[in-house]
Design an enzyme around this catalytic site. Structure first.
Site, PDB file in Angstrom:
ATOM      1  N   CYS A  49     -42.856 -51.119  61.992  1.00  0.00           N
ATOM      2  CA  CYS A  49     -41.662 -50.997  62.826  1.00  0.00           C
ATOM      3  C   CYS A  49     -41.661 -52.075  63.898  1.00  0.00           C
ATOM      4  O   CYS A  49     -42.715 -52.550  64.327  1.00  0.00           O
ATOM      5  CB  CYS A  49     -41.606 -49.607  63.484  1.00  0.00           C
ATOM      6  SG  CYS A  49     -40.013 -49.237  64.278  1.00  0.00           S
ATOM      7  N   CYS A 104     -41.917 -46.551  69.807  1.00  0.00           N
ATOM      8  CA  CYS A 104     -41.439 -45.343  70.493  1.00  0.00           C
ATOM      9  C   CYS A 104     -42.615 -44.433  70.829  1.00  0.00           C
ATOM     10  O   CYS A 104     -43.450 -44.136  69.963  1.00  0.00           O
ATOM     11  CB  CYS A 104     -40.433 -44.603  69.622  1.00  0.00           C
ATOM     12  SG  CYS A 104     -38.991 -45.592  69.187  1.00  0.00           S
ATOM     13  N   TYR A 149     -42.922 -41.351  71.224  1.00  0.00           N
ATOM     14  CA  TYR A 149     -43.030 -40.050  70.556  1.00  0.00           C
ATOM     15  C   TYR A 149     -43.093 -40.152  69.035  1.00  0.00           C
ATOM     16  O   TYR A 149     -43.048 -39.138  68.341  1.00  0.00           O
ATOM     17  CB  TYR A 149     -41.857 -39.149  70.951  1.00  0.00           C
ATOM     18  CG  TYR A 149     -40.491 -39.788  70.819  1.00  0.00           C
ATOM     19  CD1 TYR A 149     -39.981 -40.158  69.589  1.00  0.00           C
ATOM     20  CD2 TYR A 149     -39.708 -40.007  71.943  1.00  0.00           C
ATOM     21  CE1 TYR A 149     -38.745 -40.732  69.465  1.00  0.00           C
ATOM     22  CE2 TYR A 149     -38.448 -40.590  71.844  1.00  0.00           C
ATOM     23  CZ  TYR A 149     -37.968 -40.946  70.597  1.00  0.00           C
ATOM     24  OH  TYR A 149     -36.726 -41.521  70.476  1.00  0.00           O
ATOM     25  N   CYS A 204     -32.373 -29.165  55.450  1.00  0.00           N
ATOM     26  CA  CYS A 204     -33.555 -28.468  54.927  1.00  0.00           C
ATOM     27  C   CYS A 204     -34.238 -27.629  56.001  1.00  0.00           C
ATOM     28  O   CYS A 204     -34.793 -26.563  55.705  1.00  0.00           O
ATOM     29  CB  CYS A 204     -34.538 -29.464  54.321  1.00  0.00           C
ATOM     30  SG  CYS A 204     -35.194 -30.699  55.472  1.00  0.00           S
ATOM     31  N   CYS A 208     -37.581 -24.998  51.062  1.00  0.00           N
ATOM     32  CA  CYS A 208     -37.457 -26.457  51.167  1.00  0.00           C
ATOM     33  C   CYS A 208     -38.186 -27.086  49.991  1.00  0.00           C
ATOM     34  O   CYS A 208     -38.416 -26.435  48.982  1.00  0.00           O
ATOM     35  CB  CYS A 208     -37.993 -26.951  52.508  1.00  0.00           C
ATOM     36  SG  CYS A 208     -39.722 -26.559  52.830  1.00  0.00           S
ATOM     37  N   ASP A 248     -41.159 -35.592  54.552  1.00  0.00           N
ATOM     38  CA  ASP A 248     -41.299 -36.634  55.563  1.00  0.00           C
ATOM     39  C   ASP A 248     -42.306 -36.256  56.642  1.00  0.00           C
ATOM     40  O   ASP A 248     -42.922 -37.125  57.256  1.00  0.00           O
ATOM     41  CB  ASP A 248     -39.921 -36.897  56.202  1.00  0.00           C
ATOM     42  CG  ASP A 248     -39.945 -38.072  57.159  1.00  0.00           C
ATOM     43  OD1 ASP A 248     -40.714 -39.015  56.917  1.00  0.00           O
ATOM     44  OD2 ASP A 248     -39.201 -38.043  58.149  1.00  0.00           O
ATOM     45  N   CYS A 286     -39.869 -13.130  62.532  1.00  0.00           N
ATOM     46  CA  CYS A 286     -38.813 -13.911  61.891  1.00  0.00           C
ATOM     47  C   CYS A 286     -38.012 -13.061  60.907  1.00  0.00           C
ATOM     48  O   CYS A 286     -36.779 -13.126  60.865  1.00  0.00           O
ATOM     49  CB  CYS A 286     -39.400 -15.106  61.153  1.00  0.00           C
ATOM     50  SG  CYS A 286     -39.638 -16.565  62.191  1.00  0.00           S
ATOM     51  N   CYS A 300     -35.459 -10.972  62.561  1.00  0.00           N
ATOM     52  CA  CYS A 300     -34.558 -11.672  63.477  1.00  0.00           C
ATOM     53  C   CYS A 300     -33.117 -11.667  62.958  1.00  0.00           C
ATOM     54  O   CYS A 300     -32.873 -11.975  61.786  1.00  0.00           O
ATOM     55  CB  CYS A 300     -35.027 -13.108  63.667  1.00  0.00           C
ATOM     56  SG  CYS A 300     -33.979 -14.067  64.787  1.00  0.00           S
TER      57      CYS A 300
END
Length: 417
Positions: free
Chosen positions: A17, A21, A23, A254, A260, A276, A317, A320
């Site tokens: 890159c 950055c 983060y 996703c 997923c 990713d 979860c 929920c």
């Protein structure tokens, strides 16, 4: 058995890159097993051929990602387009879409003309305002990059491309929700999305990461600004996906899906990875040089990877009321404990929950007005009137009726249209 739908994000220069950055989770990943700076002709040919022939279609989407994919150079993409047309001839009734996700620093007039000529969709990473963007998004010399990125957006618009704007929600942007949203809106590209930054370290999360509370407040601030002022003018990915879910449809994102595993990564050495956020040796599930996409997609490992998004949900979860909206969120950030003490709770869940509490009633009301054939201007007029009426008897120093525990002036009053 019919072909399983999937998409691929290709990283032709791997983690390389031209920005540093603070983060970035990927910059020093180093998972590419090659010293070549760019994906080889052999890998590129095999990738494009196998992807086109194994994708169900009718639309075959190529997403070029990084690192910074423009570092591969224009000749690389000219070669890729030629190969796409070569192998598309074997898929009657299909078409190809190309998407480039970039920081914009190399997008000069030649690049923009190329992208426009070949009908690329483009995503630009920009963190809202100059102050927010330049805090973390520096070039390798430590110089600010906002002006160059903003100029790239304008240059793309000049050739007819309205780029998607991708903004991170980090420690800085989180406290400037309104300003960040307005800055992105004023680029007038019509679409934006917000990506929470959560970088896990040995001692917790990194200083750049957003906290659950700050994430929830940011989303509420952005939602209020969008909902009462920009319905029908600007699309915000999360809000659009929520509307789909509330309408009983399947989200496209996703992170919010029930399961997923259908978004694969191809690195510059041809390695195929599960996701990713899981580009590591454990999740290297094949290679474009030796494997078929449908075979690795249906492998036991990848099937379990995709299903585990649902099977590993905590009890909290599962109970929920908003599970259908978030799907338990991204597994990479399920690092917290649930209220019952279970491991695997989404780290940003408390903030996301308070945001849903705030936004869902508003979205449902907007959907009701839409079903009554109200146009966006009429809807906003009604929604603003109703919102003001709701709080007209509340004093500034009263406890906020939303239940946050803060005073009204420190909470929902700042979102009042």
């Amino acid at each position: 058995m019919s072909a399983r739908p999937f998409v691929v994000m290709a990283k032709p220069i791997g983690s390389a890159c031209n920005m540093q950055c603070a983060y970035c989770y990927y910059l020093h990943a180093g998972n590419e097993k090659t010293s070549s700076p760019v994906m080889s002709d052999e890998v590129l040919d095999s990738f494009i051929k196998k992807y086109i022939l194994s994708c169900p279609g009718p639309v075959i989407s190529f997403t070029w990602h990084g690192g910074e994919p423009t570092l591969a150079g224009l000749p690389f993409y000219e070669k890729a387009l030629a190969l796409q047309q070569k192998y598309l001839a074997e898929r009657e009734g299909c078409e190809i879409w190309n998407n480039l996700q970039t920081n914009g620093l190399l997008l000069d007039d030649e690049w923009c003309a190329f992208l426009a000529k070949h009908h690329f969709d483009v995503g630009i990473s920009i963190d809202g305002t100059k102050l927010c963007h330049d805090t973390y998004r520096k070039d390798p010399l430590g110089q600010d990059t906002y002006e160059k990125t903003a100029a790239a957006i304008d240059r793309l618009k000049t050739v007819g491309i309205r780029p998607d704007l991708l903004c991170t929600v980090n420690q800085v942007t989180a406290v400037h929700g309104k300003e960040v949203y307005r800055a992105l809106r004023d680029f007038d590209t019509g679409w934006m999305q917000f990506i929470p930054i959560v970088v896990h370290t040995k001692t917790g999360i990194s200083p750049e990461s957003v906290t659950p509370e700050a994430y929830g407040e940011f989303l509420k601030d952005v939602f209020a600004e969008w909902f009462f002022h920009d319905l029908g003018r600007t699309e915000v990915q999360l809000f659009s996906e929520m509307s789909l879910a509330l309408a009983g449809e399947k989200p496209n994102l996703c992170m919010l899906g029930k399961t997923c595993g259908n978004v694969l990564i191809v690195e510059k050495d041809g390695g195929i990875y599960s996701c990713d956020h899981f580009v590591d040796p454990q999740h290297r599930i094949g290679s474009v040089l030796t494997d078929d996409f449908q075979e690795v997609l249906s492998s036991d490992f990848q099937t379990e990877f995709g299903l585990s998004k649902e099977t590993k949900l905590t009890g909290e979860c599962r109970r929920c009321p908003y599970l259908s909206l978030c799907g338990g969120a991204c597994p990479k950030d399920r690092s917290a404990k649930s209220k019952d003490g279970e491991d695997g709770q989404y780290f940003l869940c408390p903030g996301l929950y308070t945001f849903f509490d705030y936004a869902v009633p508003h979205l449902k009301r907007a959907m009701q007005l839409s079903s009554e054939k109200k146009n966006p201007s009429q809807m906003m007029e009604i929604l603003i009137r109703e919102e003001r009426k709701k709080y007209q008897m509340i004093s500034r120093n009263d406890p906020c009726p939303c239940g946050s525990g803060r005073k009204y002036k420190q909470c929902c009053q700042r979102r009042l249209p």
